[in-house]
Scaffold this motif. Structure first.
Motif, mmCIF file in Angstrom:
data_model
loop_
_atom_site.group_PDB
_atom_site.id
_atom_site.type_symbol
_atom_site.label_atom_id
_atom_site.label_comp_id
_atom_site.label_asym_id
_atom_site.label_seq_id
_atom_site.Cartn_x
_atom_site.Cartn_y
_atom_site.Cartn_z
ATOM 1 N N UNK A 82 -87.940 -2.553 -44.094
ATOM 2 C CA UNK A 82 -86.868 -3.285 -43.416
ATOM 3 C C UNK A 82 -86.689 -4.641 -44.080
ATOM 4 N N UNK A 83 -85.448 -5.032 -44.334
ATOM 5 C CA UNK A 83 -85.161 -6.349 -44.904
ATOM 6 C C UNK A 83 -84.138 -7.052 -44.029
ATOM 7 N N UNK A 84 -84.323 -8.374 -43.927
ATOM 8 C CA UNK A 84 -83.399 -9.172 -43.121
ATOM 9 C C UNK A 84 -82.692 -10.147 -44.045
ATOM 10 N N UNK A 85 -81.386 -9.945 -44.187
ATOM 11 C CA UNK A 85 -80.599 -10.832 -45.041
ATOM 12 C C UNK A 85 -79.131 -10.751 -44.689
ATOM 13 N N UNK A 86 -78.356 -11.632 -45.292
ATOM 14 C CA UNK A 86 -76.914 -11.638 -45.070
ATOM 15 C C UNK A 86 -76.264 -10.494 -45.822
ATOM 16 N N UNK B 7 -73.756 -10.549 -47.726
ATOM 17 C CA UNK B 7 -73.404 -10.949 -49.090
ATOM 18 C C UNK B 7 -74.606 -10.931 -50.041
ATOM 19 N N UNK B 8 -75.824 -10.974 -49.505
ATOM 20 C CA UNK B 8 -77.031 -10.994 -50.341
ATOM 21 C C UNK B 8 -77.679 -9.624 -50.488
ATOM 22 N N UNK B 9 -77.024 -8.572 -50.040
ATOM 23 C CA UNK B 9 -77.644 -7.239 -50.026
ATOM 24 C C UNK B 9 -78.065 -6.737 -51.401
ATOM 25 N N UNK B 10 -77.383 -7.143 -52.462
ATOM 26 C CA UNK B 10 -77.720 -6.642 -53.794
ATOM 27 C C UNK B 10 -78.966 -7.298 -54.391
ATOM 28 N N UNK B 11 -79.466 -8.374 -53.799
ATOM 29 C CA UNK B 11 -80.660 -9.047 -54.322
ATOM 30 C C UNK B 11 -81.891 -8.140 -54.335
ATOM 31 N N UNK B 12 -81.949 -7.188 -53.427
ATOM 32 C CA UNK B 12 -83.138 -6.325 -53.319
ATOM 33 C C UNK B 12 -83.297 -5.414 -54.527
ATOM 34 N N UNK B 13 -82.221 -5.151 -55.249
ATOM 35 C CA UNK B 13 -82.296 -4.234 -56.383
ATOM 36 C C UNK B 13 -82.946 -4.865 -57.611
ATOM 37 N N UNK B 14 -83.300 -6.149 -57.528
ATOM 38 C CA UNK B 14 -84.059 -6.802 -58.594
ATOM 39 C C UNK B 14 -85.537 -6.421 -58.520
ATOM 40 N N UNK C 2 -81.750 -4.518 -42.367
ATOM 41 C CA UNK C 2 -81.292 -3.297 -43.027
ATOM 42 C C UNK C 2 -82.508 -2.457 -43.390
ATOM 43 N N UNK C 3 -82.277 -1.183 -43.672
ATOM 44 C CA UNK C 3 -83.364 -0.281 -44.036
ATOM 45 C C UNK C 3 -83.220 0.073 -45.515
ATOM 46 N N UNK C 4 -84.266 -0.240 -46.278
ATOM 47 C CA UNK C 4 -84.298 0.125 -47.688
ATOM 48 C C UNK C 4 -85.039 1.437 -47.856
ATOM 49 N N UNK C 5 -84.540 2.269 -48.727
ATOM 50 C CA UNK C 5 -85.231 3.496 -49.096
ATOM 51 C C UNK C 5 -85.930 3.218 -50.420
ATOM 52 N N UNK C 6 -87.240 3.486 -50.484
ATOM 53 C CA UNK C 6 -88.024 3.186 -51.674
ATOM 54 C C UNK C 6 -88.497 4.464 -52.353
ATOM 55 N N UNK C 7 -89.030 4.301 -53.546
ATOM 56 C CA UNK C 7 -89.697 5.420 -54.200
ATOM 57 C C UNK C 7 -90.890 5.819 -53.340
#
Length: 157
Positions: A55-59, A61-68, A4-9
């Motif tokens: 870019x992050x590689x995860x399931x 169901x685990x997509x919300x973990x990145x917001x930590x 997935x593609x994360x948008x960062x500050x």
């Protein structure tokens, strides 16, 4: 698992990638070396290839973990769904960044708007749309699955 593609500050790409790795989340922040010039010196620095993207590689169901991780703004969406990047596209980006500094490419007969299938190099067999060609060896490559444009300058031998 999908990429997935994360948008960062702005300017947080490397910090976000480091935080995600510390949490055990597989991520990739492609970096390129540039020479930056200040009034008193020049310095080689590594900057992200894609501004504000990691870019992050995860399931799913685990997509919300990145917001930590601080610095993460949101996921990049494409057609109202989280943008998914194929494994071969990540591999292509990695291969392109590891390629030698010189390429032989001929685009003299291409016109803006042409659809082409690249015959050699790191993007071999990928379809692209020609957006810009100029005589200074600057080319624009459209990566449609990411929804972004990659500008590339070919170095002369």
């Amino acid at each position: 698992m999908n990429w997935y593609v994360l948008y960062t500050k702005p300017k947080w790409e490397k910090k976000v990638a480091e935080q995600l790795l510390q949490k055990g989340i597989e991520c990739y922040c492609p970096l390129v070396t540039q020479i930056k010039q200040w009034s008193d010196r020049k310095k080689k620095v590594e900057v992200p290839l894609f501004n504000s993207y990691v870019f992050v590689r995860l399931n799913e169901t685990d997509r919300n973990l990145v917001f930590q991780s601080s610095g993460v703004v949101r996921y990049l969406f494409w057609l109202a769904k989280p943008a998914v990047v194929r494994d071969e596209e990540i591999t292509t980006i990695k291969n392109w960044l590891e390629m030698p500094d010189q390429y032989e490419v001929s685009v003299s007969t291409l016109q803006v708007g042409d659809k082409v299938v690249l015959e050699s190099g790191p993007f071999q067999s990928h379809e692209a749309v020609v957006k810009e060609v100029n005589r200074n060896n600057n080319y624009v490559l459209v990566l449609e699955s990411l929804g972004c444009v990659l500008k590339m300058k070919l170095k002369q031998t």
